[in-house]
Scaffold this motif. Structure first.
Motif, PDB file in Angstrom:
ATOM      1  N   ARG A   1       0.827  -1.199   0.000  1.00 44.04           N
ATOM      2  CA  ARG A   1       0.000   0.000   0.000  1.00 44.04           C
ATOM      3  C   ARG A   1       0.865   1.255   0.000  1.00 44.04           C
ATOM      4  NH1 ARG A   1      -3.463   1.292   5.267  1.00 44.04           N
ATOM      5  NH2 ARG A   1      -1.335   1.706   5.977  1.00 44.04           N
ATOM      6  N   GLU A   2       1.878   1.285   0.883  1.00 44.64           N
ATOM      7  CA  GLU A   2       2.755   2.451   0.944  1.00 44.64           C
ATOM      8  C   GLU A   2       3.607   2.562  -0.309  1.00 44.64           C
ATOM      9  OE1 GLU A   2       1.983   0.587   3.428  1.00 44.64           O
ATOM     10  OE2 GLU A   2       1.130   2.050   4.826  1.00 44.64           O
ATOM     11  N   PHE A   3       4.003   1.414  -0.887  1.00 41.08           N
ATOM     12  CA  PHE A   3       4.818   1.447  -2.096  1.00 41.08           C
ATOM     13  C   PHE A   3       4.063   2.125  -3.241  1.00 41.08           C
ATOM     14  CE2 PHE A   3       6.314  -0.350  -6.102  1.00 41.08           C
ATOM     15  CZ  PHE A   3       7.678  -0.189  -5.997  1.00 41.08           C
ATOM     16  N   PHE A   4       2.823   1.723  -3.448  1.00 38.20           N
ATOM     17  CA  PHE A   4       2.048   2.325  -4.533  1.00 38.20           C
ATOM     18  C   PHE A   4       1.605   3.743  -4.186  1.00 38.20           C
ATOM     19  CE2 PHE A   4       1.485  -2.223  -5.526  1.00 38.20           C
ATOM     20  CZ  PHE A   4       1.933  -2.195  -6.842  1.00 38.20           C
TER      21      PHE A   4
ATOM     22  N   ILE B   1      10.060   5.077   1.213  1.00 41.09           N
ATOM     23  CA  ILE B   1      10.597   5.655  -0.020  1.00 41.09           C
ATOM     24  C   ILE B   1      12.017   5.154  -0.262  1.00 41.09           C
ATOM     25  CG2 ILE B   1      11.266   7.801  -1.157  1.00 41.09           C
ATOM     26  CD1 ILE B   1       8.990   9.184   0.286  1.00 41.09           C
ATOM     27  N   LEU B   2      12.834   5.133   0.790  1.00 49.09           N
ATOM     28  CA  LEU B   2      14.212   4.663   0.636  1.00 49.09           C
ATOM     29  C   LEU B   2      14.256   3.190   0.230  1.00 49.09           C
ATOM     30  CD1 LEU B   2      15.851   6.405   3.731  1.00 49.09           C
ATOM     31  CD2 LEU B   2      16.346   6.890   1.328  1.00 49.09           C
ATOM     32  N   GLU B   3      13.397   2.368   0.829  1.00 46.90           N
ATOM     33  CA  GLU B   3      13.374   0.947   0.484  1.00 46.90           C
ATOM     34  C   GLU B   3      12.889   0.749  -0.953  1.00 46.90           C
ATOM     35  OE1 GLU B   3      10.854  -0.708   3.444  1.00 46.90           O
ATOM     36  OE2 GLU B   3      12.438  -0.864   4.960  1.00 46.90           O
ATOM     37  N   GLY B   4      11.850   1.466  -1.344  1.00 46.69           N
ATOM     38  CA  GLY B   4      11.362   1.354  -2.716  1.00 46.69           C
ATOM     39  C   GLY B   4      12.383   1.833  -3.724  1.00 46.69           C
TER      40      GLY B   4
ATOM     41  N   MET C   1       7.121  -9.194  -5.286  1.00 42.63           N
ATOM     42  CA  MET C   1       5.866  -8.479  -5.050  1.00 42.63           C
ATOM     43  C   MET C   1       4.663  -9.366  -5.369  1.00 42.63           C
ATOM     44  SD  MET C   1       6.533  -4.591  -6.328  1.00 42.63           S
ATOM     45  CE  MET C   1       7.572  -3.498  -5.361  1.00 42.63           C
ATOM     46  N   MET C   2       4.771 -10.168  -6.408  1.00 45.03           N
ATOM     47  CA  MET C   2       3.680 -11.059  -6.756  1.00 45.03           C
ATOM     48  C   MET C   2       3.471 -12.109  -5.665  1.00 45.03           C
ATOM     49  SD  MET C   2       1.295 -11.718  -8.917  1.00 45.03           S
ATOM     50  CE  MET C   2       1.790 -10.677 -10.295  1.00 45.03           C
ATOM     51  N   MET C   3       4.561 -12.582  -5.062  1.00 43.80           N
ATOM     52  CA  MET C   3       4.437 -13.604  -4.027  1.00 43.80           C
ATOM     53  C   MET C   3       3.786 -13.065  -2.764  1.00 43.80           C
ATOM     54  SD  MET C   3       5.300 -16.337  -5.350  1.00 43.80           S
ATOM     55  CE  MET C   3       5.210 -17.305  -3.860  1.00 43.80           C
ATOM     56  N   ASN C   4       3.752 -11.749  -2.618  1.00 45.77           N
ATOM     57  CA  ASN C   4       3.063 -11.181  -1.478  1.00 45.77           C
ATOM     58  C   ASN C   4       1.588 -11.565  -1.480  1.00 45.77           C
ATOM     59  OD1 ASN C   4       1.405  -8.457  -0.472  1.00 45.77           O
ATOM     60  ND2 ASN C   4       3.118  -9.059   0.835  1.00 45.77           N
ATOM     61  N   TYR C   5       1.015 -11.737  -2.674  1.00 48.59           N
ATOM     62  CA  TYR C   5      -0.388 -12.131  -2.761  1.00 48.59           C
ATOM     63  C   TYR C   5      -0.584 -13.567  -2.270  1.00 48.59           C
ATOM     64  CZ  TYR C   5      -0.924  -7.902  -5.510  1.00 48.59           C
ATOM     65  OH  TYR C   5      -0.928  -6.591  -5.912  1.00 48.59           O
TER      66      TYR C   5
END
Length: 553
Positions: free
Chosen positions: A76-79, A147-150, A252-256
């Protein structure tokens, strides 16, 4: 045999680094300690020599680390922060290449422009792993940390793709901006698509096998998941796309998949524990390998300095400091511009860099530390040109890149704690969100218990109904006390917390006594190992749940 010995030494050093951070009086970040231990291992008396193969390093270490980071980062924070992340990971990274490239060429004419561009490309990616080791968990405000991680997830690809074109220009003497731009888009989009497709296929196959599996052993599924980042990376690289972005997209896909309700608790625990160990080992190996290379790099620079006089070494150090200063000034100016644009367009919610004050800008500037990807990129510079001549400026570029890594770490180690003094990494909004989630989850459990109680007592006689009611009351009381702890009444809140603390202490003491008795029975040969392991697993899970619960009381 020598390779096996080297691997065992490196693994032992990774384990020791964790203990060293706890016992030394001076609290140093774990990445710095691991770099220092790597430098110690490079001492001639240890006879430990590790040839750093950049291609092997990028294939073995980077995919699982980026995969795990992409899996863990809040989506959520990434997007929500995608504007700021792309502006840094793509915009700043691509601006860094020409600005630093031209500056380095003007500062050091001995380095050709194409090689200076290659150096700037390897200096563009930041390292979130080193940053978290320096600042510690929860030290940086969450909006800035996301932000730094992304940025660190995405700018590895932009920097390394720019490096590929810079090396090609140095080798052939030909460069086309239009071709480079189109190739970059294709490489990036292709890598993201391939990684997402492989991640989605893994989810589908995992669900298919789970429906047809006859047991609950998650070992095979965990192993396949460990291979997933390598599959995404190698598939994308074979297709001529970005393997790094493929690993990120697969994570990111595996997060689902982790959001699936049908995933068993055993699988969740096994995956969490396995990936935690892999991250610690691979991160440690990365920084130890970095430390192993530094003495050789510095030694080569010293030999060159001796041939030209001591002042030449001073000049080299000056070059490193100037390059680091230019990187920080460029980063600070870029983020100041982002904040100005955000205010200008009244998009305060589009990027959290729009917050007032200079402290967030300084935190973000110092947070752009460089790490192992920078060294791997620098060491991947060719040794020879196609005509057999030495690659111009290679040793100088590697020395500047290595020096920049060390200096950026040292500046962050000294500067970040000073800037972060008095700043909390936790936010009231997230605390309220967590409180709300706990209340809703507890209320849902109470409703489910009431429905289950009504279903269970159907058809039971009076004695069985009383027993069911007694069990129901005991379990329901746990959730009611939990809601009292989360309530607003101060007096009731304190009493409920006291009840919860006593309950946790008593339950924990009971579990510890059970464990001790089981171990005593095993030592006296009253039970076998299979029985012991089964019962210990149940006790460990229960105690882990109590430990997690105690942290919220």
């Amino acid at each position: 045999m020598e390779s096996v010995f080297t691997i065992l030494v490196l693994l032992t050093t990774v384990g020791l680094s964790g203990f060293v951070t706890r016992v030394i009086a001076l609290k140093l970040p774990l990445p710095l300690i691991q770099i220092l231990l790597g430098c110690v291992l490079a001492w001639p008396g240890f006879s430990l020599h590790v040839t750093f193969d950049p291609e092997f390093f990028m294939m073995l270490f980077i995919p699982p680390l980026l995969f795990a980071d992409a899996w863990r980062i809040p989506k959520r924070e990434f997007f929500r922060q995608r504007g700021a992340i792309l502006a840094l990971a793509l915009g700043l990274a691509l601006v860094t290449v020409p600005v630093i490239g031209y500056s380095v060429h003007a500062l050091i004419p001995a380095i050709p422009l194409s090689v200076a561009f290659a150096l700037a490309a390897v200096l563009a990616p930041t390292d979130a792993v080193a940053l978290s080791g320096i600042a510690g968990k929860g030290a940086i405000p969450s909006n800035l940390r996301h932000i730094l991680e992304g940025e660190a997830l995405m700018n590895d690809a932009s920097g390394l793709v720019a490096l590929r074109f810079a090396i090609a220009a140095a080798m052939t003497g030909v460069f086309s901006l239009r071709h480079a731009f189109l190739s970059f888009v294709m490489i990036a989009v292709g890598g993201l698509a391939i990684g997402a497709a492989i991640g989605w296929l893994s989810i589908v196959l995992s669900s298919w096998f789970k429906k047809r599996a006859s047991d609950e052993d998650p070992a095979a599924g965990v192993i396949m998941m460990l291979l997933l980042p390598f599959a995404a990376y190698l598939s994308a690289e074979r297709a001529g796309c970005s393997g790094i972005l493929a690993a990120v997209a697969a994570g990111m896909m595996m997060n689902y998949q982790s959001l699936r309700a049908d995933m068993s608790i055993v699988t969740r625990l096994r995956i969490r524990g396995t990936w935690g160990m892999i991250e610690f080992v691979f991160n440690g190996m990365t920084f130890i390998l970095l430390g192993l290379q530094l003495p050789h790099i510095i030694g080569s620079a010293l030999i060159a300095a001796e041939a030209q006089g001591y002042t030449h070494m001073v000049v080299l150090i000056g070059y490193v400091l100037l390059v680091l200063m230019m990187l920080h000034l460029l980063r600070f100016g870029w983020m100041w511009g982002l904040r100005w644009l955000a205010r200008r367009r009244r998009q305060r919610n589009a990027t959290d860099l729009a917050v007032s004050g200079w402290r967030p800008l300084i935190i973000m500037t110092l947070g752009g530390v460089r790490g192992a990807v920078t060294l791997a990129g620098a060491l991947s510079l060719p040794i020879l040109l196609p005509d057999g001549m030495p690659f111009p400026g290679r040793e100088m570029a590697i020395f500047i890149a290595s020096g920049t890594i060390l200096c950026s770490l040292l500046v962050a180690i000294v500067g970040l704690p000073m800037v972060l003094h008095g700043v909390s990494g936790k936010e009231d909004g997230l605390a309220a969100e967590e409180r709300y989630a706990r209340i809703e989850a507890a209320q849902a459990a109470i409703r489910a218990l009431a429905e289950t109680h009504d279903q269970i007592k159907v058809g039971l006689d009076e004695s069985a109904t009383v027993r069911v009611a007694d069990c129901f009351a005991r379990v329901m009381d746990l959730y009611r006390r939990h809601l009292e702890v989360l309530g607003a009444d101060q007096t009731a809140d304190e009493m409920a917390r006291l009840d919860d603390q006593v309950d946790i202490k008593l339950r924990t003491r009971g579990l510890q006594a059970q464990r001790a008795e089981l171990l005593r029975l095993r030592r006296r040969q009253k039970i076998n190992d299979e029985t012991l392991n089964k019962l210990l697993a149940e006790i460990d899970l229960a105690e882990a749940a109590l430990f997690t619960r105690s942290r919220t009381v």
